[in-house]
Enzyme design. Sequence first.
Site, PDB file in Angstrom:
ATOM      1  N   LYS A 159       0.805  -1.227   0.000  1.00 26.09           N
ATOM      2  CA  LYS A 159       0.000   0.000   0.000  1.00 26.09           C
ATOM      3  C   LYS A 159       0.839   1.277   0.000  1.00 26.09           C
ATOM      4  O   LYS A 159       0.511   2.266   0.642  1.00 26.09           O
ATOM      5  CB  LYS A 159      -1.012   0.023   1.176  1.00 26.09           C
ATOM      6  CG  LYS A 159      -1.838  -1.209   1.340  1.00 26.09           C
ATOM      7  CD  LYS A 159      -2.284  -1.850   0.059  1.00 26.09           C
ATOM      8  CE  LYS A 159      -3.260  -1.083  -0.763  1.00 26.09           C
ATOM      9  NZ  LYS A 159      -3.487  -1.753  -2.092  1.00 26.09           N
ATOM     10  N   SER A 160       1.948   1.208  -0.731  1.00 20.59           N
ATOM     11  CA  SER A 160       2.822   2.378  -0.850  1.00 20.59           C
ATOM     12  C   SER A 160       2.888   2.891  -2.278  1.00 20.59           C
ATOM     13  O   SER A 160       3.749   3.715  -2.592  1.00 20.59           O
ATOM     14  CB  SER A 160       4.245   2.006  -0.411  1.00 20.59           C
ATOM     15  OG  SER A 160       4.260   1.600   0.926  1.00 20.59           O
ATOM     16  N   THR A 170       2.769   0.486  -5.023  1.00 22.95           N
ATOM     17  CA  THR A 170       3.449  -0.583  -5.773  1.00 22.95           C
ATOM     18  C   THR A 170       3.017  -0.605  -7.237  1.00 22.95           C
ATOM     19  O   THR A 170       3.854  -0.689  -8.144  1.00 22.95           O
ATOM     20  CB  THR A 170       3.100  -1.954  -5.143  1.00 22.95           C
ATOM     21  OG1 THR A 170       3.225  -1.846  -3.740  1.00 22.95           O
ATOM     22  CG2 THR A 170       3.966  -3.057  -5.683  1.00 22.95           C
ATOM     23  N   HIS A 196       7.355  -7.847  -2.045  1.00 22.14           N
ATOM     24  CA  HIS A 196       7.102  -7.143  -0.780  1.00 22.14           C
ATOM     25  C   HIS A 196       8.061  -7.662   0.296  1.00 22.14           C
ATOM     26  O   HIS A 196       8.014  -7.206   1.439  1.00 22.14           O
ATOM     27  CB  HIS A 196       5.675  -7.396  -0.288  1.00 22.14           C
ATOM     28  CG  HIS A 196       4.605  -6.648  -1.034  1.00 22.14           C
ATOM     29  ND1 HIS A 196       4.754  -5.351  -1.451  1.00 22.14           N
ATOM     30  CD2 HIS A 196       3.338  -7.013  -1.391  1.00 22.14           C
ATOM     31  CE1 HIS A 196       3.630  -4.957  -2.047  1.00 22.14           C
ATOM     32  NE2 HIS A 196       2.776  -5.944  -2.028  1.00 22.14           N
ATOM     33  N   ARG A 236       6.028   4.790   1.832  1.00 23.74           N
ATOM     34  CA  ARG A 236       5.089   5.905   1.914  1.00 23.74           C
ATOM     35  C   ARG A 236       5.009   6.398   3.340  1.00 23.74           C
ATOM     36  O   ARG A 236       5.216   5.612   4.283  1.00 23.74           O
ATOM     37  CB  ARG A 236       3.730   5.352   1.466  1.00 23.74           C
ATOM     38  CG  ARG A 236       2.673   6.352   1.232  1.00 23.74           C
ATOM     39  CD  ARG A 236       1.440   5.658   0.673  1.00 23.74           C
ATOM     40  NE  ARG A 236       0.480   6.650   0.238  1.00 23.74           N
ATOM     41  CZ  ARG A 236      -0.699   6.366  -0.253  1.00 23.74           C
ATOM     42  NH1 ARG A 236      -1.085   5.107  -0.397  1.00 23.74           N
ATOM     43  NH2 ARG A 236      -1.525   7.322  -0.615  1.00 23.74           N
ATOM     44  N   SER A 253      -4.484   3.857   3.708  1.00 21.09           N
ATOM     45  CA  SER A 253      -4.639   3.090   2.478  1.00 21.09           C
ATOM     46  C   SER A 253      -4.814   1.598   2.804  1.00 21.09           C
ATOM     47  O   SER A 253      -5.691   0.924   2.264  1.00 21.09           O
ATOM     48  CB  SER A 253      -3.414   3.307   1.588  1.00 21.09           C
ATOM     49  OG  SER A 253      -3.549   2.626   0.384  1.00 21.09           O
ATOM     50  N   TYR A 297       6.658   7.706  -1.912  1.00 22.14           N
ATOM     51  CA  TYR A 297       5.447   7.997  -2.691  1.00 22.14           C
ATOM     52  C   TYR A 297       5.243   9.505  -2.806  1.00 22.14           C
ATOM     53  O   TYR A 297       4.947  10.035  -3.875  1.00 22.14           O
ATOM     54  CB  TYR A 297       4.259   7.337  -1.984  1.00 22.14           C
ATOM     55  CG  TYR A 297       2.908   7.521  -2.640  1.00 22.14           C
ATOM     56  CD1 TYR A 297       2.440   6.597  -3.571  1.00 22.14           C
ATOM     57  CD2 TYR A 297       2.080   8.598  -2.314  1.00 22.14           C
ATOM     58  CE1 TYR A 297       1.186   6.744  -4.158  1.00 22.14           C
ATOM     59  CE2 TYR A 297       0.838   8.752  -2.890  1.00 22.14           C
ATOM     60  CZ  TYR A 297       0.391   7.825  -3.811  1.00 22.14           C
ATOM     61  OH  TYR A 297      -0.858   7.977  -4.385  1.00 22.14           O
ATOM     62  N   ARG A 321      -7.685   3.755  -5.258  1.00 22.22           N
ATOM     63  CA  ARG A 321      -8.671   4.362  -4.352  1.00 22.22           C
ATOM     64  C   ARG A 321      -8.655   5.865  -4.588  1.00 22.22           C
ATOM     65  O   ARG A 321      -9.378   6.363  -5.434  1.00 22.22           O
ATOM     66  CB  ARG A 321      -8.344   3.976  -2.897  1.00 22.22           C
ATOM     67  CG  ARG A 321      -9.438   4.312  -1.889  1.00 22.22           C
ATOM     68  CD  ARG A 321      -8.991   3.966  -0.465  1.00 22.22           C
ATOM     69  NE  ARG A 321      -7.838   4.762  -0.044  1.00 22.22           N
ATOM     70  CZ  ARG A 321      -7.902   5.895   0.662  1.00 22.22           C
ATOM     71  NH1 ARG A 321      -9.069   6.348   1.062  1.00 22.22           N
ATOM     72  NH2 ARG A 321      -6.805   6.547   1.002  1.00 22.22           N
ATOM     73  N   GLY A 362      -5.362   7.825  -4.491  1.00 22.02           N
ATOM     74  CA  GLY A 362      -4.093   8.176  -5.142  1.00 22.02           C
ATOM     75  C   GLY A 362      -3.585   9.556  -4.770  1.00 22.02           C
ATOM     76  O   GLY A 362      -3.024  10.260  -5.598  1.00 22.02           O
TER      77      GLY A 362
HETATM   78  P1  A3P Z   1      -4.740   5.156  -1.650  1.00 23.26           P
HETATM   79  O1  A3P Z   1      -5.415   4.028  -0.960  1.00 23.26           O
HETATM   80  O2  A3P Z   1      -4.215   6.170  -0.687  1.00 23.26           O
HETATM   81  O3  A3P Z   1      -5.573   5.789  -2.713  1.00 23.26           O
HETATM   82  P2  A3P Z   1      -0.227  -0.470  -3.688  1.00 23.26           P
HETATM   83  O4  A3P Z   1      -0.135  -0.449  -5.163  1.00 23.26           O
HETATM   84  O5  A3P Z   1       1.104  -0.610  -3.013  1.00 23.26           O
HETATM   85  O6  A3P Z   1      -1.228  -1.441  -3.230  1.00 23.26           O
HETATM   86  O7  A3P Z   1      -0.678   0.996  -3.235  1.00 23.26           O
HETATM   87  C1  A3P Z   1      -1.994   1.414  -3.455  1.00 23.26           C
HETATM   88  C2  A3P Z   1      -2.054   2.911  -3.282  1.00 23.26           C
HETATM   89  O8  A3P Z   1      -1.482   3.563  -4.430  1.00 23.26           O
HETATM   90  C3  A3P Z   1      -3.492   3.403  -3.218  1.00 23.26           C
HETATM   91  O9  A3P Z   1      -3.458   4.577  -2.399  1.00 23.26           O
HETATM   92  C4  A3P Z   1      -3.764   3.719  -4.669  1.00 23.26           C
HETATM   93  O10 A3P Z   1      -4.876   4.549  -4.897  1.00 23.26           O
HETATM   94  C5  A3P Z   1      -2.460   4.386  -5.062  1.00 23.26           C
HETATM   95  N1  A3P Z   1      -2.226   4.386  -6.506  1.00 23.26           N
HETATM   96  C6  A3P Z   1      -2.548   3.427  -7.405  1.00 23.26           C
HETATM   97  N2  A3P Z   1      -2.162   3.796  -8.632  1.00 23.26           N
HETATM   98  C7  A3P Z   1      -1.593   5.010  -8.528  1.00 23.26           C
HETATM   99  C8  A3P Z   1      -1.018   5.920  -9.475  1.00 23.26           C
HETATM  100  N3  A3P Z   1      -0.966   5.623 -10.765  1.00 23.26           N
HETATM  101  N4  A3P Z   1      -0.540   7.095  -9.006  1.00 23.26           N
HETATM  102  C9  A3P Z   1      -0.581   7.396  -7.687  1.00 23.26           C
HETATM  103  N5  A3P Z   1      -1.126   6.588  -6.748  1.00 23.26           N
HETATM  104  C10 A3P Z   1      -1.627   5.401  -7.164  1.00 23.26           C
END
Ligand code: A3P
Length: 302
Positions: free
Chosen positions: A43-44, A46, A109, A131, A139, A197, A264, A266
């Site tokens: 949730k950073s 990825t 991870h 993050r 997140s 992030y 979600r 972003g």
């Molecule tokens: P939020 O829940 O704060 O919106 P991971 O990919 O590690 O699971 O991280 C998911 C987080 O990255 C979510 O954050 C998601 O919305 C965000 N995210 C996904 N795609 C993104 C993008 N293209 N640019 C920026 N953030 C993104």
Amino acid sequence: QPYDLYLFQNFWCPGIHIQAVNRFQKYFEAVKDSDVVVASFPKSGTIWIKALTFSIANHHRFSPLENHPLLTTNPHELVPFLEFSFGGNIQDQILHLSNMTEPRIFGTHTPFTSLPKSIKESNCKLVYICRDPFDNFVSAWNYFNKVKPMSLPALTMEEAFEKYCNGIMDYGPWWSHMLGYWNESIANPNKVLFLKYEDLKEDTHFHVKRIAKFLGCPFTQEEESNGVIQSIIKLCSFENMKSLEVNKSGKIGRGNIEKKDFFRKGEKGDWVNYFTPSMQEKLSAIVEEKLSGSGLSFKKCF
Ligand code: A3P
């Protein structure tokens, strides 16, 4: 139990991944110097860094961007997680990995200390993202409640926060995960590129160039003036990725996770909509204590 966390090699490993992590430590031997491993704390961002790294490393191959694989393939499929690649029939998986087009780009991870020797000792590169723990927690809480099996009860914010503060989350503690890669990026800056992030969000252009240089495939002056960097940023932007059909419908891999659940808000700073003053105080103190003296910090405007 598949969704329980087990303290394994000093990190909290989800039951469903223990066998695969064990196997990839043991069998992921044929690492190539051209391989790139995209490592992250869950949730950073990825999925974002996978899309960016893939696009940067392949920018000579996919120009014009109209034919770009990201338009038709989910980033988690283009850049497979090593943990999942060692889950099924081991021979088939190894064959599949050896047939991947170079540069092969993998996700993981797994904490730095638990990576196989082959990754640490080869000349392959690691791009790491983490993050701000405040946003990481928000997140993660939203995500895990969305993707958890129906049979499991939802975690209240208070319960989840208590666990997060104690480092109990998939692949946690978050501080050891970050510090493992952070320390290695300082000791060996040509091996590990450490990204946050928030920095990536603040100046994507600068970091895209930085990643390209790190991977040994910098953009030429001509590419820069032709807007190649801008196109990659746009292709991998939250709005664009979220709107692509391939990221909107369907489930990922063998799991039960909807592709749309990786997108979600972003944004950075969403924690202000969730944190009470006492949560803020508690997590600030933990961040301070755990990261103090390391040189790693997260800017915050309260
Ligand atoms: P939020 O829940 O704060 O919106 P991971 O990919 O590690 O699971 O991280 C998911 C987080 O990255 C979510 O954050 C998601 O919305 C965000 N995210 C996904 N795609 C993104 C993008 N293209 N640019 C920026 N953030 C993104």
